[in-house]
Design an enzyme around this catalytic site. Structure first.
Site, PDB file in Angstrom:
ATOM      1  N   SER A 120      79.579   4.182   0.834  1.00 48.05           N
ATOM      2  CA  SER A 120      80.755   5.037   0.696  1.00 48.05           C
ATOM      3  C   SER A 120      81.296   4.957  -0.729  1.00 48.05           C
ATOM      4  CB  SER A 120      81.825   4.534   1.669  1.00 48.05           C
ATOM      5  OG  SER A 120      83.093   5.039   1.329  1.00 48.05           O
ATOM      6  N   TYR A 144      87.635  -2.862   5.134  1.00 49.47           N
ATOM      7  CA  TYR A 144      86.563  -1.895   5.419  1.00 49.47           C
ATOM      8  C   TYR A 144      85.701  -1.677   4.174  1.00 49.47           C
ATOM      9  CZ  TYR A 144      84.492   2.721   5.187  1.00 49.47           C
ATOM     10  OH  TYR A 144      83.624   3.749   4.937  1.00 49.47           O
ATOM     11  N   LYS A 148      81.465  -2.583   3.149  1.00 55.32           N
ATOM     12  CA  LYS A 148      80.441  -1.707   2.545  1.00 55.32           C
ATOM     13  C   LYS A 148      79.886  -2.357   1.282  1.00 55.32           C
ATOM     14  CE  LYS A 148      80.437   1.829   5.397  1.00 55.32           C
ATOM     15  NZ  LYS A 148      79.266   2.071   6.264  1.00 55.32           N
TER      16      LYS A 148
HETATM   17  C1  UD1 Z   1      89.666   7.533   3.364  1.00 55.76           C
HETATM   18  C2  UD1 Z   1      89.693   6.031   3.239  1.00 55.76           C
HETATM   19  C3  UD1 Z   1      88.401   5.581   2.596  1.00 55.76           C
HETATM   20  C4  UD1 Z   1      87.223   6.065   3.419  1.00 55.76           C
HETATM   21  C5  UD1 Z   1      87.304   7.584   3.568  1.00 55.76           C
HETATM   22  C6  UD1 Z   1      86.225   8.144   4.466  1.00 55.76           C
HETATM   23  C7  UD1 Z   1      92.041   5.364   3.017  1.00 55.76           C
HETATM   24  C8  UD1 Z   1      93.103   4.828   2.109  1.00 55.76           C
HETATM   25  N1  UD1 Z   1      90.859   5.623   2.450  1.00 55.76           N
HETATM   26  O1  UD1 Z   1      89.512   8.096   2.072  1.00 55.76           O
HETATM   27  O2  UD1 Z   1      88.355   4.185   2.493  1.00 55.76           O
HETATM   28  O3  UD1 Z   1      86.014   5.725   2.789  1.00 55.76           O
HETATM   29  O4  UD1 Z   1      88.569   7.948   4.132  1.00 55.76           O
HETATM   30  O5  UD1 Z   1      86.433   7.810   5.805  1.00 55.76           O
HETATM   31  O6  UD1 Z   1      92.253   5.521   4.209  1.00 55.76           O
HETATM   32  N2  UD1 Z   1      95.856  13.143   3.184  1.00 55.76           N
HETATM   33  C9  UD1 Z   1      97.035  13.794   3.480  1.00 55.76           C
HETATM   34  N3  UD1 Z   1      97.475  13.811   4.776  1.00 55.76           N
HETATM   35  C10 UD1 Z   1      96.775  13.240   5.802  1.00 55.76           C
HETATM   36  C11 UD1 Z   1      95.556  12.571   5.496  1.00 55.76           C
HETATM   37  C12 UD1 Z   1      95.128  12.528   4.176  1.00 55.76           C
HETATM   38  O7  UD1 Z   1      97.689  14.333   2.588  1.00 55.76           O
HETATM   39  O8  UD1 Z   1      97.217  13.295   6.962  1.00 55.76           O
HETATM   40  C13 UD1 Z   1      95.354  13.144   1.793  1.00 55.76           C
HETATM   41  C14 UD1 Z   1      95.106  11.786   1.187  1.00 55.76           C
HETATM   42  O9  UD1 Z   1      96.238  11.299   0.529  1.00 55.76           O
HETATM   43  C15 UD1 Z   1      93.951  12.104   0.229  1.00 55.76           C
HETATM   44  C16 UD1 Z   1      93.183  13.233   0.928  1.00 55.76           C
HETATM   45  O10 UD1 Z   1      94.109  13.810   1.829  1.00 55.76           O
HETATM   46  O11 UD1 Z   1      94.431  12.608  -0.990  1.00 55.76           O
HETATM   47  C17 UD1 Z   1      91.970  12.752   1.704  1.00 55.76           C
HETATM   48  O12 UD1 Z   1      92.331  11.712   2.589  1.00 55.76           O
HETATM   49  P1  UD1 Z   1      91.315  11.078   3.640  1.00 55.76           P
HETATM   50  O13 UD1 Z   1      90.638  12.170   4.400  1.00 55.76           O
HETATM   51  O14 UD1 Z   1      92.044  10.044   4.431  1.00 55.76           O
HETATM   52  O15 UD1 Z   1      90.185  10.421   2.741  1.00 55.76           O
HETATM   53  P2  UD1 Z   1      90.327   9.330   1.561  1.00 55.76           P
HETATM   54  O16 UD1 Z   1      91.710   8.928   1.336  1.00 55.76           O
HETATM   55  O17 UD1 Z   1      89.580   9.864   0.399  1.00 55.76           O
END
Ligand code: UD1
Length: 332
Positions: A120, A144, A148
């Site tokens: 990842s 987590y 990895k």
């Molecule tokens: C998350 C995990 C990461 C993991 C990846 C894939 C965290 C901090 N990181 O990454 O370790 O490898 O998923 O499973 O959990 N967002 C919103 N609202 C939401 C959800 C997310 O605004 O309800 C935003 C986040 O701030 C980010 C983007 O959307 O900017 C993507 O978020 P997300 O899908 O959770 O992925 P990652 O944060 O990249």
């Protein structure tokens, strides 16, 4: 294939079966359902052989791999919820790290030294800049992510200790979307932490509104930027990695992303277009631990695998929505 019934596993199983490979699934269904593989069999007209089992059961792995019948292992199985890993680190180290060590030991005993591992972009920790290349420094920001990174380290140490290993460490950015049939897709248990499944569940009315985590990042629209990649493109990259696994000398990393960063607001706009109505959102504070930007330099994937991502954000949203609207409660 470990974790074959899961989100990325099921799409990769479909791709490999369609390409004429034989697939044996090893899965404990901790976070998935055998229904996904039944649908894959229906779509491809070819079934994977099903073995129900747990990576923590070392003798079961040794029995399975001991007959020397396997050309390669694709290893997806693992727990992946960041928050849960903070609360239950031993569960994560046991499942992900010990489980992977058991798998590698059984492969060694059975004489199979070709592995495609589901790593990842989390192994880049808090990246200093983007795009991210494979030579960036590695670190972990939660248990987590550390699992990895440790599994990658184990693979590197093992390959250095003994010649003949061919290991592809595939570092995924943000997998989204679903097979275009709408028959298989992501089926998170509980409330999803990731953006796209939360957005799509909001569109079917399971949540009132999407929280936009942070609007004051140093990005053009203030929201976080990620490299979303269609799960079918990701599955095709695994097929390419298997075809070229002999070119992986020891353990070598490859980023799997599109090379294009998209903001949370851009995802919401594309998802609203796919769904046909505005998806409600609430501007909210930053989520602790989130980076402003995380997107790949995918040039090594092109060189090593002859692969590039082809599906754009509109296709990701359209296909994810088809799956979500046809299966509002997933496989249940
Ligand atoms: C998350 C995990 C990461 C993991 C990846 C894939 C965290 C901090 N990181 O990454 O370790 O490898 O998923 O499973 O959990 N967002 C919103 N609202 C939401 C959800 C997310 O605004 O309800 C935003 C986040 O701030 C980010 C983007 O959307 O900017 C993507 O978020 P997300 O899908 O959770 O992925 P990652 O944060 O990249």
């Amino acid at each position: 294939m470990t974790g074959a019934a899961g989100y990325i596993g099921s799409h990769t199983a479909l791709e490999l079966l369609s390409a004429g490979h034989d697939v044996v699934s090893f899965d404990n269904y901790a976070n998935s359902s055998p229904a996904s593989l039944a649908r894959v069999a229906r779509l491809t007209g070819k079934a994977a052989e099903i073995v129900e089992g747990d990576l923590r059961d070392a003798p079961a792995l040794e029995r399975l791999l001991g007959n020397g019948a396997y050309d390669a292992v694709v290893h997806f199985a693992g727990l992946k919820a960041v928050g849960e890993s903070v609360e239950k680190p031993l569960l994560y180290y046991d499942n992900n790290v010990s489980g992977s060590a058991n798998l590698l030991r059984a492969m060694q005993a059975g004489g199979c030294r070709k592995l495609v591992f589901s790593s990842s972009a989390t192994v880049y920790g808090a990246p200093e800049r983007c795009p991210i290349t494979e030579s960036f420094p590695l670190s972990a920001v939660n248990p987590y992510g550390r699992t990895k990174l440790i599994i990658e380290d184990i693979c590197r140490d093992l390959a250095a200790s003994e010649p003949g290993w061919n290991i592809a460490l595939l570092r995924y950015f943000n997998p989204v979307g679903a097979h275009e049939s709408g028959e298989i897709g992501e089926d998170p248990s509980g409330i999803p932490n990731n953006l796209m499944p939360f957005v799509m569940q909001t569109a079917v009315g399971k949540h009132d509104s999407v929280k936009v985590f942070g609007t004051d990042y140093p990005t053009p629209d203030g929201t976080g930027i990620r490299d979303y990649i269609h799960v079918v493109d990701l599955a095709k990259a695994h097929s390419a990695a298997l075809e070229r696994i002999d070119s992986f000398k020891g353990a070598e990393p490859v980023n799997l992303g599109t090379g294009k960063g998209r903001s949370v607001l851009e995802v919401l706009a594309a998802a609203s277009k796919a769904v046909g109505r505005e998806i409600p959102r609430t501007l909210s504070p930053r989520r602790p631990g989130d980076a402003a930007e995380c997107w790949a330099d995918p040039s090594r994937a092109k060189e090593k695998l002859g692969w590039t991502a082809e599906r754009d954000l509109d296709a990701m949203c359209r296909d994810h929505w088809r799956w979500q609207s046809k299966n509002p409660s997933g496989y249940r």
